[in-house]
Structure formats: C-alpha cells, structure tokens
Design an enzyme around this catalytic site. Structure first.
Site, short mmCIF file in Angstrom:
data_model
loop_
_atom_site.label_atom_id
_atom_site.label_comp_id
_atom_site.label_asym_id
_atom_site.label_seq_id
_atom_site.Cartn_x
_atom_site.Cartn_y
_atom_site.Cartn_z
N ARG A 278 0.87 -1.20 0.00
CA ARG A 278 0.00 0.00 0.00
C ARG A 278 0.89 1.23 0.00
O ARG A 278 1.48 1.57 1.01
CB ARG A 278 -0.87 -0.03 1.27
N HIS A 282 -3.54 4.71 4.60
CA HIS A 282 -4.61 3.72 4.71
C HIS A 282 -5.92 4.29 4.15
O HIS A 282 -6.58 3.68 3.31
CB HIS A 282 -4.78 3.30 6.17
N TYR A 291 4.27 6.11 10.79
CA TYR A 291 4.66 4.76 11.21
C TYR A 291 5.51 4.00 10.18
O TYR A 291 5.80 2.84 10.36
CB TYR A 291 3.43 3.93 11.62
#
Ligand SMILES: Cc1ncc(C[n+]2csc(CCOP(=O)(O)OP(=O)(O)O)c2C)c(N)n1
Ligand SMILES: [Mg+2]
Length: 380
Positions: A278, A282, A291
């Site tokens: 990805r 998100h 992160y």
C-alpha cells in the site's frame, strides 16, 4: 512451547523423533509463487495466451491508469470537503484490475473498500463510487453490477457471505463464481477462517483473493501473524492456496482466471494471496508517515505495477509517449466527467438513511423516519 534460544520465538522446529517417540510425516504442503513479468519488466518463462495480444495488455494498462487517476481525484475531493473518506489503491492497481478483468459479468464480487479498479471493470461506475464515498447510499445500488455486494467496511465480515453466495450458486447449479477480495489484516479474523473452512467442506465455487499490501492500517504484516505466507492458511481448510506477485497484472489475471475456471466447473475454492504494497495512506483519515519510513516507500516505488507494464509495452514497441499522453488525456476527461455528474447529483433526502438496511422497516424506526421527513421539510 517457546524456545528462548530460538530467534524465531515460539516456533517449534519439527522433529521426526523426540526422546524415543517415533512420529511419521502424514502430510506435506507447498506454496507456489507466480511471477510472469519481473520487476524489470522481463518475462519469466512464457506468457499465457491472453498476454500475447498487445490489445489485451493495453486494456489492462488503461484500467490501471484510470484507477490511479480516479484515486488521485478522489483524494483531492476529500481534501476540499467534497467527499467523505476515501481509501486509495495506490500501488495495488495491478491486483484490483486483474480481479475485475478475470471475472465474468455473471460472477459476483464481494469487495472491501479499496478495490475501485476491480469494481469499475465489473460494471460499477465512477459516479456511483463517488456517491458512496460522499455518503450517499444510492452509490451502492449499482445500475449494472446488480448482484455485486456493496463495499464491506467491517473487516472480513463479507467472507462468510461470499461462501453463502457460492452455496446459492452451487445449489442452483449455476456456472458462476463468488469472488471475495480482502486484506492481509482480514486473514487474522475468525470470519475469514470460518469462511474458508466452509468453502472447503462444501467445495463451494468461491475464490478468496487476499490483497496483501503489507499493512493493516499501522500494523505491519510481520506483526499480524507468524505464518510464513498468508496463502498457506488455505491448507488448514483443505483448499488450494497459492501466492502471486500482486504487482504483476499478467500473473494475477492468469492465476485468477484459472482459479475461476476451476470453481466454475465444480473444482472447488481457491485462495490466492496477491503480494503487493500500500503506497498511499490507509485512508484519507490516516498519515502513514507516522509509522513507516520514506526509504521503505521509495523502495516500493521501484516495484510500481503501472510502470512495470508500461516498460514492457514500450520494450515491445506497443507503446509510445504520444499514446501515453493521449491515454492520460482520455482517462482524465472520463474522471472529470464522473466528478461533474457526482457533484451535480441532488443530495438524498434525510430519511434515506433508513431506506437501505431493512427490506421492511421495523415500526420503531418507521416513526423516526417520519420525524426525519417532517424535519427535512422544515429545513427546506
Ligand atoms: C471488524 C472491524 N474491526 C476493525 C476495523 C477497523 N479497521 C479498518 S481497516 C483495518 C485494517 C484492515 O487491514 P487489511 O485487512 O490488511 O486491509 P487494507 O486496509 O490493508 O486493505 C481495520 C482494523 C474494521 N473496519 N472492522
Ligand atoms: Mg492490508
């Protein structure tokens, strides 16, 4: 159970003999990985029949480019307050486009929230998808893909439903297949295990495509499960499981088409793990830079599925800069038109929030619906 000397913590090494007790191997398994076009756009082995026709590859390429442009526009609409939330497919276009292109119109797609590319090819319009993400349920009442399921936000809850759809197809003796797309994170849920178990026990015509993008929001794949592959989860259910390079549109299309054909003729279910990444956040409510590192992301851009097919087409003399520009202009125009149609759609009436959940509205909600109509009229 865990061996503190073992860096793989908690994993027991299989032994044939333990303190005089003899055990016999009763089953062995292998998980195969398919890649047909490598990271440098070189063919590995030979290409399947459909991929030898440049027109087919160009149509897959177009669908990937369109998906990326749509994504970009959807994020921009969200940022300017014209769309609710959106979950981009950036980096996973090959997997999603291959799902849509391998399915037949009569098959049923049960998607999660990132599969725009698959949905478009299966008949969902861009305007419908924009309506949905804009908070309008009419967007899930597809004009063409009437039997496809709406986007499933609760993780993995659509997996048992896919088994149910496949059971209906089997009981009716219809040569159709249910295709359930779900994420790596979804394979950690009970619903997923129950669904694949049932699919195996009843040999249902269903294909589970695990779109492994390495993240479940901020949780990396490595922390979700100790399993070496996600494909091997199929083994416990007694169904075929395999892995495919999810950034290789030819490989995903090919392996999925075979699995669909097998299911269609009564050969039972398959689980395909499509390995990808990805590259975006998100959703528009996330900031992935909190992160994961820029270096990790940079490395993934090297594996960009769109670039891979682009380079292959160019190398074969089937694509030029001029064609690229024309394609971009055409796809941009298509997206812009869908946005115009979306923004020009009158908003649904407030009471519509009651209209898409029940076939027959319970009486307790009927009075609330009436109240919403009265309040709506007052505001109007
Ligand atoms: C039942 C349920 N639990 C938690 C959530 C919150 N949630 C939304 S997306 C997500 C991660 C899903 O990851 P994955 O299945 O890998 O799909 P991806 O978003 O990476 O495509 C979670 C936990 C949810 N939507 N539903
Ligand atoms: Mg994921």
């Amino acid at each position: 159970m865990s061996n503190s000397d073992d860096s793989t913590m908690g994993r027991q090494k299989p032994t044939a003999e333990t303190k005089g007790t003899v055990s016999t191997c009763v089953a062995t398994f292998e998980i195969h990985h398919t890649q047909l076009l490598d990271h440098d756009a070189k063919v590995k082995g030979s290409l399947p029949e459909f991929a030898r026709d440049p027109a087919n590859l160009i149509s897959l390429y177009r669908a990937m480019v369109l998906t990326r442009l749509f994504d970009k526009k959807a994020v921009a609409l969200q940022r300017t307050g014209q769309l609710g939330t959106y979950s981009p497919a950036l980096g996973q276009e090959a997997t999603f486009v291959a799902v849509g292109s391998a399915m037949r119109p009569e098959d049923v797609l049960l998607p999660t929230y990132r599969e725009s590319g698959a949905m478009f090819l299966h008949g969902v319009s861009m305007q419908e998808l924009l309506l949905y993400w804009g908070g309008d349920e009419r967007g899930m009442d597809y004009a063409v893909a009437r039997e496809d399921f709406p986007i499933c936000i609760p993780i993995a809850t659509h997996a048992p439903q896919a088994a149910g759809v496949a059971l209906a197809m089997k009981l009716r003796r219809e040569p159709r297949v249910a295709v359930c797309t779900l994420g790596d994170g979804a394979t950690s849920k009970g619903d997923f295990y129950e669904a694949i178990n049932l699919a195996g026990a009843w040999q249902l015509p269903v294909v589970f495509v695990v779109c492994n993008n390495q993240w479940a929001i901020s949780l990396p794949r490595s922390e979700q499960t100790c399993a070496q592959t996600l494909a091997q989860k199929a083994i416990a259910a007694g169904i075929d499981g395999e892995q495919v390079d999810g950034n290789d549109v030819i490989a995903v299309h090919h392996r999925l088409a075979l699995a669909l054909e097998k299911a269609r003729v009564g050969g039972g279910p398959t689980l395909i793990e499509a390995l990808s990444y990805r590259m975006g956040d998100h959703t528009t409510a996330d900031d992935a830079s909190r992160y994961r590192t820029q270096e990790e992301l940079k490395e993934q851009w090297r594996l960009d599925p769109i670039k891979r097919l682009h380079d292959f087409l160019v190398k074969n003399g089937d694509w030029t800069e001029q064609k690229e520009q024309a394609l971009n202009a055409e796809c941009t125009q298509e997206v812009e038109q869908a946005v115009k149609d979306y923004l020009a759609t009158p908003p649904p009436p407030p009471e519509s929030m009651f209209d898409y959940l029940y076939e027959k509205l319970p009486t307790s909600l009927a009075s609330q619906r009436e109240a919403a109509i009265r309040r709506g009229a007052k505001h109007a």
